[in-house]
Design a protein around this motif. Sequence first.
Motif, PDB file in Angstrom:
ATOM      1  N   TRP A 140     -47.133 -45.817  61.252  1.00  7.65           N
ATOM      2  CA  TRP A 140     -46.467 -45.222  62.414  1.00  7.65           C
ATOM      3  C   TRP A 140     -47.181 -45.678  63.680  1.00  7.65           C
ATOM      4  CZ3 TRP A 140     -42.034 -42.832  63.343  1.00  7.65           C
ATOM      5  CH2 TRP A 140     -41.873 -42.160  64.570  1.00  7.65           C
ATOM      6  N   ARG A 141     -46.439 -46.350  64.554  1.00  5.93           N
ATOM      7  CA  ARG A 141     -47.017 -46.768  65.835  1.00  5.93           C
ATOM      8  C   ARG A 141     -46.288 -46.055  66.955  1.00  5.93           C
ATOM      9  NH1 ARG A 141     -50.509 -51.293  65.765  1.00  5.93           N
ATOM     10  NH2 ARG A 141     -51.146 -50.204  67.634  1.00  5.93           N
ATOM     11  N   ALA A 188     -41.609 -43.256  72.460  1.00  4.52           N
ATOM     12  CA  ALA A 188     -40.974 -43.233  71.143  1.00  4.52           C
ATOM     13  C   ALA A 188     -41.841 -43.983  70.147  1.00  4.52           C
ATOM     14  CB  ALA A 188     -39.600 -43.876  71.231  1.00  4.52           C
ATOM     15  N   GLY A 189     -41.810 -43.548  68.903  1.00  2.00           N
ATOM     16  CA  GLY A 189     -42.602 -44.213  67.882  1.00  2.00           C
ATOM     17  C   GLY A 189     -41.723 -44.868  66.841  1.00  2.00           C
ATOM     18  N   THR A 190     -42.363 -45.743  66.054  1.00  2.00           N
ATOM     19  CA  THR A 190     -41.604 -46.425  65.009  1.00  2.00           C
ATOM     20  C   THR A 190     -42.563 -46.902  63.924  1.00  2.00           C
ATOM     21  OG1 THR A 190     -40.355 -48.409  64.529  1.00  2.00           O
ATOM     22  CG2 THR A 190     -41.743 -48.488  66.450  1.00  2.00           C
ATOM     23  N   ALA A 201     -54.572 -46.921  66.459  1.00  2.00           N
ATOM     24  CA  ALA A 201     -55.468 -45.812  66.792  1.00  2.00           C
ATOM     25  C   ALA A 201     -55.445 -44.777  65.672  1.00  2.00           C
ATOM     26  CB  ALA A 201     -55.039 -45.173  68.106  1.00  2.00           C
ATOM     27  N   PHE A 202     -56.623 -44.412  65.193  1.00  2.27           N
ATOM     28  CA  PHE A 202     -56.722 -43.302  64.239  1.00  2.27           C
ATOM     29  C   PHE A 202     -58.048 -42.603  64.458  1.00  2.27           C
ATOM     30  CE2 PHE A 202     -58.566 -46.972  62.130  1.00  2.27           C
ATOM     31  CZ  PHE A 202     -59.714 -46.472  61.540  1.00  2.27           C
ATOM     32  N   ASP A 203     -58.109 -41.335  64.102  1.00  4.95           N
ATOM     33  CA  ASP A 203     -59.325 -40.549  64.314  1.00  4.95           C
ATOM     34  C   ASP A 203     -60.253 -40.644  63.115  1.00  4.95           C
ATOM     35  OD1 ASP A 203     -59.423 -39.335  66.803  1.00  4.95           O
ATOM     36  OD2 ASP A 203     -57.994 -37.781  66.241  1.00  4.95           O
ATOM     37  N   SER A 204     -61.541 -40.719  63.382  1.00  7.81           N
ATOM     38  CA  SER A 204     -62.535 -40.573  62.317  1.00  7.81           C
ATOM     39  C   SER A 204     -63.876 -40.427  62.996  1.00  7.81           C
ATOM     40  CB  SER A 204     -62.563 -41.802  61.412  1.00  7.81           C
ATOM     41  OG  SER A 204     -63.376 -42.806  61.970  1.00  7.81           O
ATOM     42  N   ASP A 241     -50.379 -43.442  68.185  1.00  8.90           N
ATOM     43  CA  ASP A 241     -50.310 -43.916  66.802  1.00  8.90           C
ATOM     44  C   ASP A 241     -50.525 -42.768  65.801  1.00  8.90           C
ATOM     45  OD1 ASP A 241     -49.839 -46.380  67.856  1.00  8.90           O
ATOM     46  OD2 ASP A 241     -51.875 -47.129  67.557  1.00  8.90           O
ATOM     47  N   LEU A 242     -51.696 -42.791  65.162  1.00  4.37           N
ATOM     48  CA  LEU A 242     -51.955 -41.818  64.103  1.00  4.37           C
ATOM     49  C   LEU A 242     -52.849 -40.672  64.580  1.00  4.37           C
ATOM     50  CD1 LEU A 242     -52.582 -44.527  61.377  1.00  4.37           C
ATOM     51  CD2 LEU A 242     -50.508 -43.178  61.697  1.00  4.37           C
ATOM     52  N   VAL A 243     -53.115 -40.651  65.879  1.00  4.88           N
ATOM     53  CA  VAL A 243     -54.006 -39.634  66.439  1.00  4.88           C
ATOM     54  C   VAL A 243     -53.166 -38.465  66.948  1.00  4.88           C
ATOM     55  CG1 VAL A 243     -55.666 -39.157  68.272  1.00  4.88           C
ATOM     56  CG2 VAL A 243     -55.693 -41.372  67.099  1.00  4.88           C
TER      57      VAL A 243
END
Lengths: 258, 248, 638
Positions: free
Chosen positions: A8-9, A16-18, A53-56, A112-114
């Motif tokens: 998912w971006r 909007a995402g896709t 982008a993702f959290d960690s 993104d994923l955040v």
Amino acid sequence: MKFSLEVWRQPAGDAAGTFTSYEVDEISPDSSFLEMLDILNERLTESGGEPIAFDSDCREGICGMCSLVIDGQAHGPQRATTTCQLYMRQFDDGAQITIEPFRSGAFPVVRDLVVDRSAFDRILRAGGYVTVHSGPKPDPNDIPVEPEVAEKAIDAACCIGCGACVAACPNGAAMLYTAAKVSHLALLPQGQPERFARVQRMTEQMQKEGFGSCRNYGECEAQCPKAISIDFIGRMNRDLLRAKVTQPIDFRGDMKTQ
Amino acid sequence: MRRISGFYQSLIGKKAVVACTGLVLLGFLVLHVIGNLKGFLPPAAGGEPDIDVYAHFLRNVGEPLIPHLVVLWGVRIVLGTALVLHVVTVLQLAAHNRGARPIRYRGAEHVAATAPARWMLVTGCAVLFFLILHLLQFTFDALGPPIAPRANFGCVYQNLWEAFQHGGVLLFYVAGMAAVGLHVFHGAWSALQTLGIDNPDRNRGLRAFATGMALFLFLAFLSLPVAMALGVIPEPSAYSAACSASAA
Amino acid sequence: MDLDAKIPDGPIAQKWTQHKDAIRLVGPRNRPHYRVIVVGTGLAGASAASSMAAMGYQVECFCFQDSPRRAHSIAAQGGINASKNYRNDGDSTFRLFSDTQKGGDYRSREANVWRLAELSTAIIDQAVAQGVPFAREYGGMLANRSFGGVLVERTFYCRGETGQQLLLGANSALAREIGAGHVKMHTRTEFLDLVVADGRARGIVVRDLVTGAISSYAADAVVLASGGYTNVFNLSTNARGCNVTATWRAHKRGAGFANPCYVQIHPTGIPAAGEHQSKLTLMSESLRNDARIWVPKQKHDTRAPGEIPEAERYYYLEERYPRFGNLVPRDVASRNAKDVCDAGLGVGPTGFGVYLDFRDAIAENGIETIDERYGNIFDMYNRITAEDPRETPMRIYPAPHYAMGGLWVDYDLMTTLPGLFAIGEANFSDHGANRLGASSMMQCLADGYFVLPITIGDYLSRHPYGEMDTSHAAFGDTEREVGERISKLLSTTGTKPVDAFHRELGSLMMDECGITRNEAGLRNAIEKIPELRERFWREVRVPGSGASFNQSLEQAGRLADFLEFAELMCHDALDRDESCGCHFREEHQTEDGETLRNDEDFAHVSVWEHNAVGTEPTLHKEPLEFEALPLAQRNYKT
């Protein structure tokens, strides 16, 4: 190993995402899921793309920062495991993997994923504490705590606040998180004075944040990386109902500091 | 009043309302099925079917202290209120939940939720639909023959017998009871969990209670219709009372 | 640089009490007029922010994570020391003091260490009152375990997640103050620079990580609780986000940096599996109680461990240290592991690992007993490596773990820059050259709950500088510098990702300034780091824009600071021409390969003053005095 990813971006919260497809190869089965994404991001950077982008943060399963819904499951297919502790050997070579952000009305996507999980903090602020100031306190052994009770309290207190329960719940409920927080303190003698005010305030805030209501599916328990039991939800309900029926409607606690 | 509205405004309060009304309705089902099972009993003293005697009794509960039909209507009002509250509150919660989780996932979503748990709204609607037709058929006599060949007011045994001679009616009841069973399978446990009766030591017992309850209701409710359809219990004509005569 | 530690007079046991009585306080009516900035929400930051807010100060609190609860203190496993003497085994404030002092190899300030030991008991009381569910015995009393090779049982714990529970306690206090409006919490907001006006710390410049907006906050005092710098090694037990930016920026603005070369390397980390590895996971040190550590005697032996006969196994710790065997202190165990791996005896895919074998313990005690003790750790190991330690030996390798060095602070925890305070791992104060197990959380919470909230009042009451807002020229200047730096990062035209440079820096630091150090290696590093830095600025690619959520930009900014900091670390390691605690200079060892201190020349704190990037920093020394506990060489051989 080689994987096809459907990721998912979404460039920003209001955009909007896709889903976008990526192929990653030469992945070691010993790399974690997030390391696989690190590698993909490095390759994207090198080839002029925008990394995902993702959290960690801690990457040892305790800080609760990592999220991700992997193939429809919060923190992926392995039970009692955070995404950062999920290893690629859990997947088949060549597998197609769908990666989505935690979905809930109360967890808006940042990018993104955040997602923004600050609603959890606001629930905590509504009452997830024992009101004590820093300074001299009675000796802890003056108030014995049965080891069973202390263990049970840790069972609740080991919640890492990741939000998987909300992501897993088809109703977007935050009951497991709130119940874990409420129960941890409600079990201990130190939490008794504020017990009924706490449960009312925290559940009220939970509702204000727009979380859904519980239908006792048990998805939260199954997808919780710390396997926290939904028994705590029953316990919280009991306290809340008791408070609603027996406690004064107007709290007079929380004396003003001035 | 503030206490009640405060209670009802909280999500968990609403859930408790659903749970309590659900348990009331479950209690009613248990009483109802006990009444039904009287169909298997031998005729009462006057040769009347035992279930007819029981039906008569329901209208006269409390007499002479309480006038005719008052208790029956009292119960009907309580049950009706419970049902309305149950349905309205569930619909409110469902609407709220849709807002709480606007976007679904692409992949499979369910790891722990049982099918009956996921289909609660569907089985609930089915039960409601069944209930309406059931009341129209036997209570209000609005469907007319041949589905509800109303031979005689108060002739419960005979009315049932004739209704269940139709395969379609029987099938409808089987489906309806399946919906009830599935609804109770999740609902009974869920209600106890919502009310916080649940705890680790009892949980297994409560699960067993819900499963047992669902199975019991399904089998017990269907036993009479099936027995009548198969003719393994006496025909209404076997009874000596007035009902069977007038039907003939 | 003024290095007056302001250690109070009087006998050591009375210093803190007398100091508290002597310093100035801010009255309750005046406290709301003072604003204090706290950077970081770990044990130190959360406890300090909540304590000060509860007293009435206005507190602005910042963290780069999405919630204050995620700070890396949460990952501390083992426990927290307190000299409660519940076990009646002779513990006392003095014992804890002397254990900490000896553990630090006599490189810490006695008065601070004593205060830490003295406050340790109050921390437990405070935490329990907050609802921290410490392990209890059957009678309901608090349980203790022994930890880190000391002679008393004084460690309090909550399963293997003591840090999480203590942080949740501190965070709940913080949450209450945020809810009450006494603390303004700024999450996903990263400290990027310190604002110094008229020679005092008066504010900070931050970047909102979601919108990318750069803004300033003014205050009467700034507290850094931003943790340690161990991620300079890239692979460490620290969280990915841990960074040196706050302390390094403060250092560049004038705060002295003390003992940067002291980094604790934990002996029982899971070895890196390959290039892709992003972090090292720690296994509990308690494993060494039952397991035997060995490597094959034959170099580059590729046989499976089970196929190596007993005669061909080298139990190097047992042979080298017959008295302590596998239970030698952390630094000794780490050094020996490196030693055998450097000799080509290491195991695992990278050759940097040694076996930690439970075979004999299982044979002796039965699988049930061992499983009861370590089952959860075995499962964790199995999850990460897909190997079951019940059947095949674990592999371990030392992992950089904790930074003893940090900003220099005086007895009041103030840095050399007036108005700037540093607490927790961000300061250098209490652990000397090596930290005793289970005392990091103790120090963070002592600083945050009990020391800083009192000592900061002394500074504030003496310096009523009145209103300062962000319209002061210093804020505009600092903001502009921060903005320029971000633009510079974004305008780099290279192609390499940030992580590639971090890996390069990490392996250089691990080789030359890691478990052991020597002059040639350090000189090599000092030569290479500027080259790497220069290549970074030339070849890195930072995609995206500054005005949005941009994780590459965050990483790049942090690495840029590490690339400057690493050089200072090497300078310090080079200058400290002795071995002490974790700082092992190969030139200085006993015949048995033990650290050899040089108390004559190095019984001081090395405090560095920043000049310019790429030029040598200036060294200042705070001499250490040993009155309560005379100097002695440690010995684990006999």
